[in-house]
Motif scaffolding. Structure first.
Motif, PDB file in Angstrom:
ATOM      1  N   ASP A 274      -8.728   3.682  -1.931  1.00  0.00           N
ATOM      2  CA  ASP A 274      -9.543   2.544  -1.492  1.00  0.00           C
ATOM      3  C   ASP A 274      -8.736   1.247  -1.559  1.00  0.00           C
TER       4      ASP A 274
ATOM      5  N   THR B 159      -6.427   1.146   1.331  1.00  0.00           N
ATOM      6  CA  THR B 159      -7.175   0.836   2.554  1.00  0.00           C
ATOM      7  C   THR B 159      -7.445  -0.661   2.658  1.00  0.00           C
TER       8      THR B 159
ATOM      9  N   TYR C 221       0.817  -1.220   0.000  1.00  0.00           N
ATOM     10  CA  TYR C 221       0.000   0.000   0.000  1.00  0.00           C
ATOM     11  C   TYR C 221       0.846   1.263   0.000  1.00  0.00           C
TER      12      TYR C 221
END
Length: 198
Positions: A68, A71, A31
């Motif tokens: 998103d 996340t 991420y």
């Protein structure tokens, strides 16, 4: 508002769901790379003109979707519902299909370059590919949202498609890899032509 928390001073961070892991863990790398990509998309948007409003709006939507994705990758399975769904993939595929018919057909591998915005889009494509490789590795050892991997795979196609569109609209000749000669047949549909070789 205080920016620093000192919680990460010893090389650890917390996932959504409460687990503490090292900042050099592959999940954090996954991420974190998407955050890098999101920042690059922000740079691209800042370099685009008012005439490129549609593309700018699409890229702004992609920034939200990348957030998103990040996340979801930072979330332990079962903590809450994932954010990225197949609808996001379908939307991206529809945009790729539309853009793939706009530039002229190609018979050679495209080299990254051309207009500055197109060059940045090719850079975004390669960062996306790096993120994808990391996510694939993560998925071999931990449970993640499988749609994220599909979305990121399509996203590299999207960046390739709109890089070609930008060069076409700006009237900038695309650079090609000349040594290999023709590698595509002109009768192939443009949407079936591979992006590049890896």
């Amino acid at each position: 508002m205080q920016i620093y928390t000192k919680r990460g001073d010893y090389g650890n961070t917390n996932l959504i769901g409460g687990r503490t892991i090292s900042k050099d863990a592959i999940r954090v790398e996954s991420y974190g790379t998407l955050d890098e990509l999101n920042s690059l998309v922000g740079v691209i948007i800042s370099q685009m003109t008012k005439e490129e409003l549609v593309l700018k709006e699409e890229l702004a939507e992609i920034q939200l979707l990348l957030f998103d994705c990040g996340t979801d990758l930072a979330m332990l399975e079962g903590t809450k519902d994932y954010l990225i769904t197949k609808e996001a993939v379908e939307w991206l595929e529809s945009r790729i299909d539309d853009y793939s018919t706009e530039p002229p057909a190609i018979e050679k591998f495209v080299l990254p370059g051309g207009h500055p915005v197109a060059s940045f889009l090719h850079l975004a494509r390669t960062v996306t590919r790096r993120a994808e490789r990391i996510i694939v590795s993560l998925g071999k050892t931990e449970k993640i949202n499988p749609v994220v991997m599909i979305f990121i795979n399509r996203l590299s196609d999207y960046f390739f498609a709109i890089a070609r569109v930008v060069n076409s609209r700006k009237g900038v000749k695309e650079p090609f890899y000349e040594k290999g000669g023709k590698v595509f047949h002109s009768e192939l549909k443009k949407e079936t032509i591979p992006k590049t070789h890896y």
